[in-house]
Design an enzyme around this catalytic site. Structure first.
Site, short mmCIF file in Angstrom:
data_model
loop_
_atom_site.label_atom_id
_atom_site.label_comp_id
_atom_site.label_asym_id
_atom_site.label_seq_id
_atom_site.Cartn_x
_atom_site.Cartn_y
_atom_site.Cartn_z
N ASP A 1 1.94 42.05 -3.81
CA ASP A 1 1.52 43.45 -3.94
C ASP A 1 0.60 43.81 -2.78
O ASP A 1 -0.53 43.32 -2.68
CB ASP A 1 0.79 43.66 -5.27
N MET B 1 7.65 51.22 -11.83
CA MET B 1 6.27 50.86 -12.16
C MET B 1 6.02 51.23 -13.61
O MET B 1 6.17 52.39 -14.01
CB MET B 1 5.29 51.59 -11.25
N GLY C 1 -4.17 44.95 -11.44
CA GLY C 1 -3.49 44.09 -12.38
C GLY C 1 -4.13 44.19 -13.76
O GLY C 1 -5.22 44.74 -13.92
N GLY C 2 -3.44 43.65 -14.76
CA GLY C 2 -4.00 43.57 -16.10
C GLY C 2 -3.95 44.83 -16.92
O GLY C 2 -4.60 44.93 -17.96
N GLY D 1 4.44 45.74 -14.17
CA GLY D 1 3.26 46.26 -14.83
C GLY D 1 3.23 46.01 -16.32
O GLY D 1 4.12 46.45 -17.05
N GLY D 2 2.24 45.26 -16.79
CA GLY D 2 2.09 45.03 -18.22
C GLY D 2 3.17 44.16 -18.83
O GLY D 2 3.42 44.23 -20.05
N GLY E 1 2.09 39.22 -13.62
CA GLY E 1 0.89 38.73 -12.95
C GLY E 1 0.02 37.92 -13.88
O GLY E 1 0.06 36.69 -13.89
#
Length: 223
Positions: free
Chosen positions: A34, A136, A143-144, A175-176, A196
């Site tokens: 990223d 996305m 992140g997170g 994402g997520g 991630g």
């Protein structure tokens, strides 16, 4: 077939080589880098040297996800660094067709990403020439974050369009992503899941990667 792309945004950078090698040995299919410039998104992360470092650590394809303004000025640097896929944001490209061809002319596969609030059909004009459409499923920059449920409709739309047209782009979701969201994303039609914290944020990175890959493979066969 469904694939797993661990994102080094969540990796321990002091042990990056070891962590990349660990996920490479435990089911990862891609390494996701990223790249953030602090302008297009509110964070500053990696440059071309991080792609070089990733390439030195694995034989897996490296996807450089450019969350930056004026990505056309950076394509050559990331291609020379060894990126196999370069993904740019539709929202950051004034001349999207031109930069897609620029990426391909550099010897890389071309991906285009869209933010959560961007409709999937803005990509219709370029779906025949891209290799990857990235949805996305969080607002990019950190992140997170928690998965945004309405992005499932965009994955489904891209999947339906692919079936209707016969185009062969892959659908990636970023994402997520974790064990609680992976199945729904795959059922909607995703091919590549970027994870991630669900991988690098766990105490046993190898086990976390292996467990998520097994889940992806199992649900991918049912999707």
């Amino acid at each position: 077939m469904a694939y797993l792309a661990p994102s080094i945004l969540s990796a321990d950078l002091l042990s990056l080589r070891q962590q990349i090698q660990t996920v490479s040995e435990h089911g990862a299919d891609y390494i996701h880098v990223d790249v953030m410039d602090g302008v297009f998104v509110p964070n500053l992360t990696f440059g071309p040297n991080m792609v070089k470092a990733a390439k030195r650590s694995t034989d897996l394809p490296v996807d450089a996800h450019l969350m930056i303004v004026h990505p056309e000025n950076a394509v050559q640097a990331y291609a020379k660094a060894g990126a196999d896929i370069i993904t740019v944001h539709q929202e950051a490209c004034t001349h999207l067709d031109r930069i897609i061809h620029q990426i391909k002319d550099s010897g890389c596969k071309a991906g285009v990403a869209i933010n959560p609030a961007t409709p999937w059909d803005v990509l219709k004009p370029v779906l025949s020439i891209i290799d990857l459409a990235l949805v996305m499923s969080v607002n990019p920059g950190f992140g997170g974050q928690s998965f945004i449920p309405y992005t499932l409709d965009k994955i489904s739309g891209l999947n339906a369009q692919r079936k209707n047209t016969g185009f062969d782009y892959l659908i990636e979701v970023d994402g997520g992503i974790h064990s609680g969201t992976a199945d729904a994303v795959l059922l909607a039609g995703a091919d590549i899941l970027v994870a991630g914290n669900a991988v690098f944020g766990q105490k046993n990175v190898g086990q976390a990667c292996s467990d998520l890959k097994k889940q992806i493979q199992a649900e991918g066969r049912n999707a």
